[in-house]
Each structure stands twice: as structure tokens, then as C-alpha cells.
Design an enzyme around this catalytic site. Structure first.
Site: not given
Lengths: 252, 264
Positions: B44-45
Site C-alpha cells: 500500500c501507498t
């Protein structure tokens, strides 16, 4: 005292007809063959004294320690198979680390004693593992005061004011019972513990030994530490002197 | 005739096929191999939540100082104003961190546990600043390589083999040592001040170093909109054990505000 458990002693998963688990009893025998551990809980601290039998003059002094730090505030002294004891120490350290991670603080020694005893007990239930051949003494000091527990190969754990495990435990217990430990401070106990270890050491059967001393209590602010060299030197000097005095008494 | 080959065109031979230039999720394909990065919950960012601003440090004669203010910002809100962003690892090592506070607390607990384990062994070996610095670099680099970074910029300071040590580690694993280091806005505002002073006086004493650091914090408070006028210092010297001092505040002069028009 010892009985042959022929046929019923092949694994820890077997009972004998008279209700004994022989593998656990044999594990306790391993503890009884090792050098004595004397531990006394006083008013504001606990002192460990270990009679570390030195098998050879070629050993480096201070190697194969039998007292371990578990986290910063708990001490563990062991009697029995040292390799087994090292694994118990590792497990205890892991439990202390997990407790700290889960609950954000140092593990109370009663909780640790409970967990270690459950772990040691688990090894007495199956045929594919053997019980641990060591007994461990755990000590700590917190706001509630000093705490000391002994865990045997069977997995039972008891709290103590004074205890001894290993080959000289009977003689040591006799000496410990004479001491009014509940009023004594850590510093007073150091001399007593050193004296007891020197008294029960059998010069004939076991030649050399190293005395390992450690304490935890108010004086160390709850941290478990090996006793400073000067205090240890003083205690050993007094212990040797009291031995000579009692020897000369016997001569008379 | 060429109708079906145009994007959006109706093509009975080529229904629901890949559109030129677009990513295509093949049906019945395992999720891990999906080309859509957002489908995979583990990659995930990250966005930092509660953050600390600059951390900076300077070497002086026989020691180092690392400083950080005590603010945990929640975006533009000055939410937690008594947060310590410095950690005393042992007698010879200190570190300070900017960036995500939760990640710093996590790394702090990991380091603290390792220090306890080292104390249990009592074998005469203790973590040195360089060892910690190197370990942090490896951790940060490996985390970033798995697209799951610890969003921190850390300054490690201490005494290594009798000499002052000062290092900087990034969230992407960039690491270097220098006589003065700074992260975040500090890199733009404090670093020039630190370098200028070191150029004029290559060897500072502790008092001069503290004055320099205070000046940097003052300017940062004036200019960095996510800073706070309350800071702590971690000081390690050859002759004394590592200690965290503070909190301090700089003397600031806001009189210039009166000459700014339109805000009466």
C-alpha cells in the site's frame, strides 16, 4: 529411595502402576547430581549463591555461568543439565519480551514463573520429548517486595522465602532454616548465602568450585545484577573464616 | 471495415479484450499477479499520520548533540505538544527521528528490546552508534524495497571508538555521515546555518554547539509551519554518558508581525 521402574520408565507418557511418572523422577535425579543453588529472600531483596563445580583446572574462570538475567529485573539460577537450563532461560526471555510488547512493561516474576512452569510441564506429557533435566529459581523485586519461585522438571512451581536445589540441598535447607531471613537486608544475606555454600561444599567428593553470587532488590533498584567484586570478596573471606572457626571447634 | 479495431468500437470477434494502452486484469488470474497495485492489501501507498518535523545534529569537540522539537503534528494541527522524538539507546548512543510517530514508536520498542537482550547476555559487548546506524539503514532499505516503508528520517549520534559519530538515515535507506546533519525543513533551513558555523569554527565546544542549535531551532520555529518552540537535546560526550536534556525554548521576537499589513 530409588526404585527401578522397569518397563514403565521408557517415556514420559507412561504411568507406573503406583502412579509415578519415572521419566520426570529421573529428570529430578539429574538436578540432584548438580552443584547446589542456595537462594534466600529477605526483607528487601533476594540473593542467589551457586556452587559452580569446576571439573577441570583448564576452564576459563567465569565460564559456564549458572545465573542468568531474564529481562532487566529478574534473575534465574539453575541446577541440573546446563544445556537444558539455557533453553529455559531463552524461553523465559522470550516470554518477558512478549509480555513487554503486549502490556508495555516488565513481566511480574509470578507471571513468568507460571509461564515457565507451563512450558516445562508440557515436556512431561509426550513420549517424543524428554522432560527438562533442570530446576530453575526465579527472583525479582518490585513495589510489592521481593518474589522468589522455584520450578522443577515436573513443572510445579512454588514461591519460597528460602530454598536450595542440587546435591547439597538437604544440608543447605537445614542451614537456611536457622536464618531469620524475613528481617535481613540484602547485604546481610550475601554473607549468609556465601557461608552456607562454603559449609555444604563437600571437599572430598568435589574438589574445586566457583561461587557465583547475584542479587536483586531495593539496593539495586529492582535490577538483577551480579554482586560487585568487592562485596563478593568480602563475603567469601568471611565464609572461609567461619569454616576455619567451625573446623577448629570440631578439633576440640 | 476497420470499425472493430477502434477503441470503444463494436467488434464481435474481440469482445471484452484488452484496450490498447490500458492495463488489463485477466480473468481467473491469481490476485498476487494482478496488475492493479491497489488490489493487493500488503502493498500500500503509505501516508504518515502523526508526524514529527526536523531532526538535526552537530558534532563538537569530544561529542555530538542531536536535537528535535517536541511536537507531533496531525497534518496541519499541532496535536501532541509534549512528544519526545529522541531516544537514548545506551551510554554511547542516541537517536532522533522525524516523520511518522507511530513508526518511530515501533522502531523504539524494537531497539529497546534488543538493548535488554544485550544487557541479559552481559558479555561486554554494547551497541555502538555505527552499529545501530548500519542496522537502521538495512531495516529501512529492506522495508522500502518491499513497498512498506517506515516513514522516518533518523539521526544517529554518539561516540564510536572515542570519536564523535553522526549519521543520517532516510525512509528509503539513504545513509551518510557528516559533521552536521538535518532532516526535513532542517535540511533547508538549519543545515546552512550549521555548515556556515562549522566553516568559520571547525571545532566547537559544547556551549557553542548548544547556542548554534538554539539558533537553528529559533529560525525553524519562525519559518517551519509545522514546528514548535519546545525542544529537547540529546548529548553524548567522550567523558560523560548519553543524556537527554530539556525541554528548552528559544527566545523569539515576533515584533515584525506588526509591520505586516492587513492582519490588524
Amino acid at each position: 529411595m530409588s526404585s527401578i521402574g522397569t518397563g514403565y520408565d521408557l517415556s514420559a507418557s507412561q504411568f507406573s502402576p503406583d502412579g509415578r511418572v519415572f521419566q520426570v523422577e529421573y529428570a529430578q535425579k539429574a538436578v540432584e547430581n548438580s552443584g547446589t543453588v542456595v537462594a534466600i529472600r529477605g526483607k528487601d531483596g533476594i540473593v542467589f549463591g551457586v556452587e559452580k563445580l569446576v571439573m577441570s583446572k583448564l576452564y576459563e574462570k567465569g565460564s559456564n555461568k549458572r545465573i542468568f538475567h531474564i529481562d532487566r529485573h529478574i534473575g534465574m539460577a539453575v541446577a541440573g543439565l546446563l544445556a537444558d537450563a539455557r533453553q529455559i532461560a531463552d524461553i523465559a526471555r522470550e516470554e518477558a519480551a512478549n509480555y513487554r510488547s503486549d502490556f508495555g512493561g516488565p513481566i511480574p516474576s509470578a507471571v513468568l514463573a507460571d509461564r515457565v512452569s507451563m512450558y516445562m510441564h508440557a515436556y512431561t506429557l509426550y513420549s517424543f520429548v524428554r522432560p527438562f533435566g533442570c530446576s530453575v529459581v526465579l527472583s525479582s523485586y518490585d513495589e510489592d517486595g521481593p518474589h522468589m519461585h522455584v520450578i522443577e522438571p515436573s513443572g510445579v512451581a512454588y514461591g519460597y522465602y528460602g530454598c536450595a536445589i542440587g546435591k547439597g540441598k538437604q544440608a543447605a535447607k537445614t542451614e537456611i532454616e536457622k536464618i531469620k531471613m524475613k528481617e535481613m537486608s540484602m547485604h546481610e544475606l550475601v554473607n549468609e548465602v556465601a557461608r552456607i555454600v562454603y559449609t555444604i561444599h563437600d571437599e572430598v567428593k568435589d574438589k574445586a568450585f566457583e561461587l557465583e553470587l547475584s542479587w536483586v532488590g531495593k539496593g539495586t533498584e529492582g535490577l538483577h545484577q551480579f554482586i560487585p567484586a568487592e562485596v563478593q570478596e568480602e563475603a567469601e573471606k568471611l565464609a572461609k573464616k567461619s569454616l576455619e572457626d567451625s573446623d577448629s571447634d570440631e578439633d576440640m | 471495415m476497420y470499425q472493430g479495431l477502434l477503441p470503444g468500437g463494436d467488434d464481435s470477434f474481440w469482445q471484452n479484450g484488452p484496450r490498447p494502452g490500458a492495463f488489463y486484469s485477466f480473468p481467473n488470474h491469481l490476485p498476487k499477479q494482478s496488475t492493479k497495485v491497489t488490489e493487493d492489501p500488503f502493498r500500500c501507498t503509505l501516508n504518515p499520520m502523526v508526524t514529527g518535523t526536523s531532526v538535526f545534529g552537530v558534532k563538537f569537540d569530544g561529542g555530538v548533540i542531536v536535537g528535535a522539537d517536541t511536537l507531533g503534528s496531525y497534518g496541519s494541527l499541532a496535536r501532541y505538544r509534549q512528544v519526545s522524538r529522541l531516544l537514548r539507546v545506551n551510554d554511547t548512543t542516541v537517536m532522533g527521528s522525524g516523520g511518522d510517530c507511530a513508526d518511530f514508536q515501533f522502531i523504539k520498542s524494537v531497539i529497546e528490546q534488543r538493548v535488554i537482550e544485550e544487557q541479559c547476555l552481559e558479555d561486554g559487548f554494547k551497541f555502538t552508534p555505527k552499529a545501530l546506524f548500519n542496522w537502521l539503514t538495512r531495516v529501512h532499505y529492506n522495508r522500502r524495497s518491499r513497498f512498506n516503508p517506515l516513514w522516518n528520517t533518523t539521526v544517529v549520534g554518539g561516540i564510536e571508538n572515542g570519536e564523535p559519530f553522526l549519521g543520517y538515515v532516510d525512509k528509503i535507506g539513504t545513509a551518510f555521515e557528516a559533521p552536521s546533519v538535518a532532516s526535513g525543513y532542517g535540511a533547508y533551513i538549519a543545515q546552512p546555518l550549521l555548515r556556515d558555523e562549522l566553516e568559520k569554527h571547525p571545532v566547537l565546544n559544547e556551549r557553542q554547539a548548544k547556542e548554534l542549535i538554539d539558533r537553528c531551532f529559533k529560525v525553524l520555529f519562525y519559518r517551519d509551519a509545522r514546528s514548535w518552540n519546545r525542544y529537547e537535546l540529546a548529548i553524548v560526550t567522550r567523558d560523560s554518558k548519553a543524556r537527554i536534556e530539556g525541554p528548552f525554548s528559544s527566545e523569539t521576537d515576533w515584533d515584525i508581525a506588526y509591520s505586516v499589513g492587513g492582519y490588524e
